[in-house]
Design a protein around this motif. Structure first.
Motif, PDB file in Angstrom:
ATOM      1  N   GLY A 166       0.818  -1.202   0.000  1.00 50.59           N
ATOM      2  CA  GLY A 166       0.000   0.000   0.000  1.00 50.59           C
ATOM      3  C   GLY A 166       0.853   1.253   0.000  1.00 50.59           C
ATOM      4  N   LEU A 167       1.967   1.223   0.731  1.00 57.66           N
ATOM      5  CA  LEU A 167       2.888   2.350   0.739  1.00 57.66           C
ATOM      6  C   LEU A 167       3.464   2.590  -0.648  1.00 57.66           C
ATOM      7  CD1 LEU A 167       4.308   4.294   2.844  1.00 57.66           C
ATOM      8  CD2 LEU A 167       6.177   2.639   2.821  1.00 57.66           C
ATOM      9  N   ALA A 168       3.888   1.508  -1.305  1.00 57.35           N
ATOM     10  CA  ALA A 168       4.450   1.633  -2.650  1.00 57.35           C
ATOM     11  C   ALA A 168       3.408   2.102  -3.647  1.00 57.35           C
ATOM     12  CB  ALA A 168       5.039   0.291  -3.082  1.00 57.35           C
ATOM     13  N   GLU A 169       2.179   1.597  -3.520  1.00 57.38           N
ATOM     14  CA  GLU A 169       1.130   2.019  -4.444  1.00 57.38           C
ATOM     15  C   GLU A 169       0.822   3.506  -4.299  1.00 57.38           C
ATOM     16  OE1 GLU A 169      -2.069  -0.582  -3.535  1.00 57.38           O
ATOM     17  OE2 GLU A 169      -1.381  -2.167  -4.903  1.00 57.38           O
ATOM     18  N   GLY A 170       0.790   3.998  -3.049  1.00 55.59           N
ATOM     19  CA  GLY A 170       0.550   5.418  -2.843  1.00 55.59           C
ATOM     20  C   GLY A 170       1.625   6.267  -3.479  1.00 55.59           C
ATOM     21  N   ALA A 171       2.887   5.861  -3.287  1.00 54.06           N
ATOM     22  CA  ALA A 171       3.985   6.602  -3.907  1.00 54.06           C
ATOM     23  C   ALA A 171       3.902   6.551  -5.420  1.00 54.06           C
ATOM     24  CB  ALA A 171       5.318   6.031  -3.440  1.00 54.06           C
ATOM     25  N   ALA A 172       3.575   5.374  -5.954  1.00 51.70           N
ATOM     26  CA  ALA A 172       3.507   5.232  -7.407  1.00 51.70           C
ATOM     27  C   ALA A 172       2.418   6.102  -8.006  1.00 51.70           C
ATOM     28  CB  ALA A 172       3.285   3.762  -7.766  1.00 51.70           C
ATOM     29  N   ARG A 173       1.286   6.237  -7.314  1.00 50.51           N
ATOM     30  CA  ARG A 173       0.221   7.111  -7.820  1.00 50.51           C
ATOM     31  C   ARG A 173       0.695   8.555  -7.906  1.00 50.51           C
ATOM     32  NH1 ARG A 173      -3.019   3.971  -4.049  1.00 50.51           N
ATOM     33  NH2 ARG A 173      -4.105   2.335  -5.225  1.00 50.51           N
ATOM     34  N   LEU A 174       1.456   8.986  -6.908  1.00 49.89           N
ATOM     35  CA  LEU A 174       1.985  10.344  -6.933  1.00 49.89           C
ATOM     36  C   LEU A 174       2.966  10.522  -8.090  1.00 49.89           C
ATOM     37  CD1 LEU A 174       2.538  10.800  -3.113  1.00 49.89           C
ATOM     38  CD2 LEU A 174       0.882  12.045  -4.499  1.00 49.89           C
ATOM     39  N   VAL A 175       3.847   9.534  -8.272  1.00 51.16           N
ATOM     40  CA  VAL A 175       4.852   9.624  -9.335  1.00 51.16           C
ATOM     41  C   VAL A 175       4.192   9.568 -10.708  1.00 51.16           C
ATOM     42  CG1 VAL A 175       6.847   8.422 -10.344  1.00 51.16           C
ATOM     43  CG2 VAL A 175       6.685   8.688  -7.872  1.00 51.16           C
ATOM     44  N   ALA A 176       3.084   8.836 -10.818  1.00 51.61           N
ATOM     45  CA  ALA A 176       2.423   8.677 -12.112  1.00 51.61           C
ATOM     46  C   ALA A 176       1.619   9.897 -12.530  1.00 51.61           C
ATOM     47  CB  ALA A 176       1.501   7.457 -12.077  1.00 51.61           C
ATOM     48  N   ALA A 177       1.260  10.762 -11.579  1.00 54.19           N
ATOM     49  CA  ALA A 177       0.388  11.895 -11.880  1.00 54.19           C
ATOM     50  C   ALA A 177       1.060  12.882 -12.832  1.00 54.19           C
ATOM     51  CB  ALA A 177       0.002  12.609 -10.591  1.00 54.19           C
ATOM     52  N   ASP A 178       0.232  13.521 -13.665  1.00 51.66           N
ATOM     53  CA  ASP A 178       0.762  14.505 -14.605  1.00 51.66           C
ATOM     54  C   ASP A 178       1.524  15.612 -13.892  1.00 51.66           C
ATOM     55  OD1 ASP A 178      -0.263  13.170 -16.770  1.00 51.66           O
ATOM     56  OD2 ASP A 178      -2.092  14.377 -16.876  1.00 51.66           O
ATOM     57  N   ASP A 179       1.001  16.056 -12.735  1.00 46.96           N
ATOM     58  CA  ASP A 179       1.653  17.134 -11.994  1.00 46.96           C
ATOM     59  C   ASP A 179       2.297  16.607 -10.721  1.00 46.96           C
ATOM     60  OD1 ASP A 179      -0.627  16.468 -10.666  1.00 46.96           O
ATOM     61  OD2 ASP A 179      -1.467  18.487 -10.567  1.00 46.96           O
ATOM     62  N   GLY A 180       2.623  15.325 -10.706  1.00 46.36           N
ATOM     63  CA  GLY A 180       3.200  14.699  -9.521  1.00 46.36           C
ATOM     64  C   GLY A 180       4.713  14.726  -9.519  1.00 46.36           C
ATOM     65  N   PRO A 181       5.316  14.048  -8.542  1.00 45.64           N
ATOM     66  CA  PRO A 181       6.767  13.999  -8.430  1.00 45.64           C
ATOM     67  C   PRO A 181       7.397  13.227  -9.571  1.00 45.64           C
ATOM     68  CG  PRO A 181       5.764  12.485  -6.898  1.00 45.64           C
ATOM     69  CD  PRO A 181       4.651  13.282  -7.498  1.00 45.64           C
ATOM     70  N   ARG A 182       8.619  13.547  -9.880  1.00 46.47           N
ATOM     71  CA  ARG A 182       9.354  12.862 -10.930  1.00 46.47           C
ATOM     72  C   ARG A 182      10.521  12.047 -10.384  1.00 46.47           C
ATOM     73  NH1 ARG A 182       5.201  14.127 -12.833  1.00 46.47           N
ATOM     74  NH2 ARG A 182       4.831  15.018 -14.895  1.00 46.47           N
ATOM     75  N   ILE A 183      10.957  12.336  -9.186  1.00 42.91           N
ATOM     76  CA  ILE A 183      12.089  11.630  -8.582  1.00 42.91           C
ATOM     77  C   ILE A 183      11.673  11.194  -7.189  1.00 42.91           C
ATOM     78  CG2 ILE A 183      14.485  11.821  -7.802  1.00 42.91           C
ATOM     79  CD1 ILE A 183      14.927  13.865 -10.014  1.00 42.91           C
ATOM     80  N   ALA A 184      11.922   9.934  -6.839  1.00 48.50           N
ATOM     81  CA  ALA A 184      11.455   9.391  -5.568  1.00 48.50           C
ATOM     82  C   ALA A 184      12.509   8.512  -4.935  1.00 48.50           C
ATOM     83  CB  ALA A 184      10.174   8.592  -5.780  1.00 48.50           C
ATOM     84  N   ALA A 185      12.423   8.337  -3.608  1.00 48.48           N
ATOM     85  CA  ALA A 185      13.299   7.400  -2.916  1.00 48.48           C
ATOM     86  C   ALA A 185      12.533   6.680  -1.826  1.00 48.48           C
ATOM     87  CB  ALA A 185      14.503   8.121  -2.315  1.00 48.48           C
ATOM     88  N   LEU A 186      12.732   5.391  -1.736  1.00 45.38           N
ATOM     89  CA  LEU A 186      12.067   4.545  -0.761  1.00 45.38           C
ATOM     90  C   LEU A 186      13.123   3.809   0.059  1.00 45.38           C
ATOM     91  CD1 LEU A 186       9.662   2.908   0.374  1.00 45.38           C
ATOM     92  CD2 LEU A 186       9.789   1.485  -1.665  1.00 45.38           C
ATOM     93  N   ALA A 187      13.114   3.968   1.381  1.00 40.90           N
ATOM     94  CA  ALA A 187      14.080   3.317   2.258  1.00 40.90           C
ATOM     95  C   ALA A 187      13.425   2.178   3.011  1.00 40.90           C
ATOM     96  CB  ALA A 187      14.677   4.334   3.237  1.00 40.90           C
TER      97      ALA A 187
END
Length: 408
Positions: free
Chosen positions: A243-264
């Motif tokens: 669920g954590l990864a899916e939430g991040a992926a939705r943000l990264v996938a958005a047209d106006d979302g993030p483009r660079i991400a890091a998961l620890a």
């Protein structure tokens, strides 16, 4: 077979959740009002940090090295048996807990970098993570992380604004600290308030504190996007690491979302009872494979422009220890996956596992620098020059050339 050519390319011939999920952060290089220039790649880069030191010799086993099996009684992978390793080529095989990665590898959307490490050669988790995330030559340089400096170094123009960032998580890891500002989101640890309560609180703030109301409204927007719903319309909930990864992926996938991400992700320190094809490490790798699956599914519309880099602070000893585990080592593996990755390969200048070939007589010897891999991705995805990368992102690495050809 005991040696591969210098940095050669070898072509292709749910379990328990990770012990502790670290903070997940996403960095935005494109503000809401910006769009990529016509013809420019709208790239996404996700960095997954495995804290605790991944055993690269079990994640990707060099079954073709004659010294491998004798070094690892009780944990060595095999080509047969009830849980055989997944073949990558005639020499290397993948841990059976990584079927998603194996599928992407077969589709030429994933690759392995083996016998790699940072420039750090000691065995302290604290210092090793410091070097990995800061991108500095040694520990103690904790003012900023290399991924934050990468965002800050992105050139203006072509619709991409520098120094804009979006974070997802509770506390930013070192890799994301620095000059690029952070707007954060984190999945709640307690039950969510209802949408009606959120609307009422927002109305109260709008009446008494417009600035705080604006911040809350932005936060609700980000939260709704990460949940895959809207403030008005029944957000989708998912638990655990996936669920954590899916939430991040939705943000990264958005047209106006993030483009660079890091998961620890924490929990990779396998000193005892590591297990082989099954056991503790298999559970950890299965959770990681679930992260890969979540990103591949949610990012499907953006997959062609996505690259995911998986790194760890150092490897583990070549020999199994007295508690059927492995101790702190040196060389390990890095994973690359995504539709933007030129995959279906193992990149390895293989040093061998014979006693005389081991680093300090105990570890897989590192032959590829992780910073060169990260440089290659930054150059190919975002157009950063070797000079900028050596000066701003990975200081003091002028002599370290970026690894080319990682991106299609």
């Amino acid at each position: 077979m005991s040696n591969h050519a210098d940095l050669c390319e070898t072509h292709p011939s749910r379990r328990r959740i990770l012990g502790t999920a670290g903070a997940l952060f996403a960095w935005s290089a494109i503000p809401r009002t910006a769009t990529a220039a016509p013809g420019a790649r709208d790239a996404r880069l996700v960095v997954v940090v495995l804290r605790g030191a991944l055993d690269g010799l079990s994640a990707v086993a060099p079954l073709g090295d004659p010294a491998y099996a004798d070094l690892r009684p009780g944990i060595a992978l095999t080509r047969d048996g009830p849980a055989p390793a997944l073949p990558l080529d005639g020499f290397f095989a993948l841990h059976p807990a990584l079927p998603t990665f194996a599928r992407l590898y077969a589709a030429r959307q994933a690759l392995v970098v083996h016998a790699c490490a940072t420039g750090y050669r000691e065995r302290s988790h604290f210092d090793g993570q410091d070097v990995l995330e800061s991108g500095q030559p040694g520990p103690g340089h904790t003012a900023s992380g290399w991924l934050n400096r990468l965002v800050a170094a992105l050139p203006a123009g072509e619709g991409i604004a520098p120094r804009t960032a979006l974070g997802v998580g509770v506390v930013p890891p070192l890799i994301l600290r620095g000059p690029a500002p952070v707007l954060g989101w984190a999945p709640p640890r307690m039950p969510r308030a209802s949408d009606e309560l959120a609307r009422r609180v927002l109305a109260l703030y709008e009446a008494g504190d417009p600035a705080l109301a604006a911040s809350l409204a932005r936060g609700l927007d980000v939260d709704a996007l990460a949940k895959g719903g809207s403030k008005e319309g029944g957000p989708k909930e998912a638990g655990g690491l996936r669920g954590l990864a899916e939430g991040a992926a939705r943000l990264v996938a958005a047209d106006d979302g993030p483009r660079i991400a890091a998961l620890a992700l924490d929990g990779w320190d396998t000193h005892a009872n590591e297990g082989g094809a099954t056991g503790r490490l298999a559970g950890l790798l299965g959770g990681l494979d679930g992260v890969f699956s979540a990103f591949a599914e949610v990012l499907a519309p953006r997959w062609a422009d996505t690259a995911i880099l998986v790194v760890t602070e150092f490897g583990r000893t070549a020999r199994v220890n007295g508690t059927t585990g492995t101790d702190h080592g040196t060389g390990t593996v890095a994973f690359l996956l995504g539709g933007a990755v030129r995959g279906g390969r193992v990149l390895a200048d293989w040093p061998g596992l014979a006693p005389a070939q081991l680093h300090q007589g105990r570890d897989l010897a590192p032959t590829t620098d992780l910073r060169a891999v990260a440089k290659g991705l930054a150059a190919d995805l975002f157009g950063l020059s070797p000079a900028v990368l050596a000066r701003s992102v990975f200081p003091g690495t002028e002599a370290l050339r970026p690894v080319g050809g990682l991106v299609v």
